[in-house]
Design a protein around this motif. Sequence first.
Motif, PDB file in Angstrom:
ATOM      1  N   LEU A 209       1.133  -1.239  -0.218  1.00  0.00           N
ATOM      2  CA  LEU A 209       0.073  -0.126  -0.028  1.00  0.00           C
ATOM      3  C   LEU A 209       0.774   1.248  -0.059  1.00  0.00           C
ATOM      4  CD1 LEU A 209      -3.050   1.624   0.237  1.00  0.00           C
ATOM      5  CD2 LEU A 209      -2.745   0.827   2.529  1.00  0.00           C
ATOM      6  N   GLY A 210       1.870   0.914   0.703  1.00  0.00           N
ATOM      7  CA  GLY A 210       3.024   2.537   0.852  1.00  0.00           C
ATOM      8  C   GLY A 210       3.917   2.583  -0.696  1.00  0.00           C
ATOM      9  N   SER A 211       3.973   1.533  -1.149  1.00  0.00           N
ATOM     10  CA  SER A 211       4.956   1.482  -2.395  1.00  0.00           C
ATOM     11  C   SER A 211       3.819   2.190  -3.003  1.00  0.00           C
ATOM     12  CB  SER A 211       5.557   0.228  -2.493  1.00  0.00           C
ATOM     13  OG  SER A 211       4.533  -0.699  -2.764  1.00  0.00           O
ATOM     14  N   VAL A 212       2.455   1.404  -3.341  1.00  0.00           N
ATOM     15  CA  VAL A 212       1.472   1.879  -4.950  1.00  0.00           C
ATOM     16  C   VAL A 212       1.465   3.676  -4.195  1.00  0.00           C
ATOM     17  CG1 VAL A 212      -0.381   1.580  -5.728  1.00  0.00           C
ATOM     18  CG2 VAL A 212       0.615  -0.077  -4.971  1.00  0.00           C
ATOM     19  N   THR A 213       1.229   3.986  -2.791  1.00  0.00           N
ATOM     20  CA  THR A 213       0.262   5.277  -2.586  1.00  0.00           C
ATOM     21  C   THR A 213       1.465   5.893  -2.752  1.00  0.00           C
ATOM     22  OG1 THR A 213      -1.177   4.465  -1.326  1.00  0.00           O
ATOM     23  CG2 THR A 213      -0.363   6.513  -1.280  1.00  0.00           C
ATOM     24  N   LEU A 214       2.531   5.812  -2.759  1.00  0.00           N
ATOM     25  CA  LEU A 214       4.173   6.713  -2.871  1.00  0.00           C
ATOM     26  C   LEU A 214       4.175   6.841  -4.532  1.00  0.00           C
ATOM     27  CD1 LEU A 214       6.616   5.954  -0.251  1.00  0.00           C
ATOM     28  CD2 LEU A 214       4.995   8.234  -0.077  1.00  0.00           C
ATOM     29  N   THR A 215       4.604   5.807  -4.934  1.00  0.00           N
ATOM     30  CA  THR A 215       4.694   6.086  -6.691  1.00  0.00           C
ATOM     31  C   THR A 215       3.409   6.516  -7.558  1.00  0.00           C
ATOM     32  OG1 THR A 215       5.338   3.661  -6.523  1.00  0.00           O
ATOM     33  CG2 THR A 215       4.600   4.278  -8.417  1.00  0.00           C
ATOM     34  N   TYR A 216       2.049   6.483  -6.732  1.00  0.00           N
ATOM     35  CA  TYR A 216       1.085   7.258  -7.853  1.00  0.00           C
ATOM     36  C   TYR A 216       1.020   8.362  -7.169  1.00  0.00           C
ATOM     37  CZ  TYR A 216      -0.438   3.077 -10.330  1.00  0.00           C
ATOM     38  OH  TYR A 216      -1.160   1.884 -11.008  1.00  0.00           O
ATOM     39  N   LEU A 217       1.408   9.002  -5.976  1.00  0.00           N
ATOM     40  CA  LEU A 217       1.509  10.528  -5.871  1.00  0.00           C
ATOM     41  C   LEU A 217       2.651  11.115  -6.650  1.00  0.00           C
ATOM     42  CD1 LEU A 217       0.391  10.563  -1.986  1.00  0.00           C
ATOM     43  CD2 LEU A 217      -0.064  11.446  -3.474  1.00  0.00           C
ATOM     44  N   ARG A 218       3.690  10.460  -6.762  1.00  0.00           N
ATOM     45  CA  ARG A 218       4.921  10.837  -7.388  1.00  0.00           C
ATOM     46  C   ARG A 218       4.471  10.612  -9.094  1.00  0.00           C
ATOM     47  NH1 ARG A 218       7.988  14.598  -8.836  1.00  0.00           N
ATOM     48  NH2 ARG A 218      10.370  13.768 -10.283  1.00  0.00           N
ATOM     49  N   ILE A 219       3.326   9.897  -9.638  1.00  0.00           N
ATOM     50  CA  ILE A 219       2.926  10.271 -11.195  1.00  0.00           C
ATOM     51  C   ILE A 219       1.883  11.148 -10.964  1.00  0.00           C
ATOM     52  CG2 ILE A 219       1.739   8.783 -12.565  1.00  0.00           C
ATOM     53  CD1 ILE A 219       3.123   6.501 -11.930  1.00  0.00           C
ATOM     54  N   ALA A 220       1.072  11.667 -10.496  1.00  0.00           N
ATOM     55  CA  ALA A 220       0.154  12.365 -10.549  1.00  0.00           C
ATOM     56  C   ALA A 220       1.101  13.655 -10.464  1.00  0.00           C
ATOM     57  CB  ALA A 220      -0.967  12.332  -9.135  1.00  0.00           C
ATOM     58  N   MET A 221       1.548  14.153  -9.322  1.00  0.00           N
ATOM     59  CA  MET A 221       2.735  15.349  -9.521  1.00  0.00           C
ATOM     60  C   MET A 221       3.556  15.775 -11.003  1.00  0.00           C
ATOM     61  SD  MET A 221       4.862  14.969  -5.946  1.00  0.00           S
ATOM     62  CE  MET A 221       5.578  15.976  -6.146  1.00  0.00           C
ATOM     63  N   VAL A 222       3.959  14.511 -11.620  1.00  0.00           N
ATOM     64  CA  VAL A 222       4.340  14.589 -12.981  1.00  0.00           C
ATOM     65  C   VAL A 222       3.520  14.995 -14.082  1.00  0.00           C
ATOM     66  CG1 VAL A 222       5.207  12.802 -14.624  1.00  0.00           C
ATOM     67  CG2 VAL A 222       5.947  13.471 -12.304  1.00  0.00           C
TER      68      VAL A 222
END
Length: 312
Positions: A209-222
């Motif tokens: 959950l942590g890795s997926v959440t952080l990954t998609y937050l970063r993707i959303a920012m990009v």
Amino acid sequence: MNNVSVDLLLLEGLKVSPASSVPAFVLLLLIYVFIMVSNVGLVLLISTERSLHQPMYLLFCNMSINDAFGATVVIPRLLSDVFTPMTQRYIRYYECVLQAFCAHFHGGTSHTVLIIMAFDRYVAICNPLRYAAIMTNKMVVKLSVAAWAAAFCLIAILVGLSVRLSRCRRMINNPFCDNASLFKLSCENVFINHIYGLGSAMATMACSLGSVTLTYLRIAMVCLSSRNKVLNGRALQTCATHLAVYIIMFVSGAVIIVLHRFPDLSDHRKLASIMFHVVPPAMNAVIYGLQIKTVREKISILFTKKNHRPQC
């Protein structure tokens, strides 16, 4: 109570009335056939089509193989027990241990595979210029082996802690064998089993959950900082597919853990445990096959070729 070595266990299996046996059997059989055809078909399509030999699609194969494996661990045994009286649903202890290991291994691998798939999407969207250099075939193999090996080690310890216990009971109060069923056969102190089982499950879910959440937050920012609507649309499509699969799997697993805390809802937990091996495997191949344009086009081409074959 004296400890007794019990080799032949009695498995509760699927609780259905005699009138519901046939509909339950037919429904489970159809679902199992659909799971196997869709997942194995997706793996064969990706492996035979050179245009699909890309990291993202090769990682999909991990999920499809794991889904077919997870369904095979549980459903065939349920089917064989549907028409067997509950008092005659026997299973040998080593078979129960094997089924418990494979059932938990499927669940653990679901999390680890989705973690490496999230990493792949992160590199593709956040670092596209270096994607080809980072996500090589060698890297895909390394990530896949790491995902399966991590789950294997965690589950081997989990089941090993239960196998070490002596047994004084022979009834498995569950539709199929799992780790809780194994250590409940013992009259010894199972505090360590509870701690490691709950701890490893929560740690695995927290990491995914942590890795997926952080990954998609970063993707959303990009995506928010980019003005390229075409690339953002493609990113949204691939990420939405992965996220939908993850949510289905995460919710299915979390429901089982939550229901374990409520003994009065044991029947609901048993149904949820079966659904974990039915719903995600049935949905994943459909989501990937229909939502990903390249795979959808290949499937359409295959059916078109079959429909236009000359008649003899």
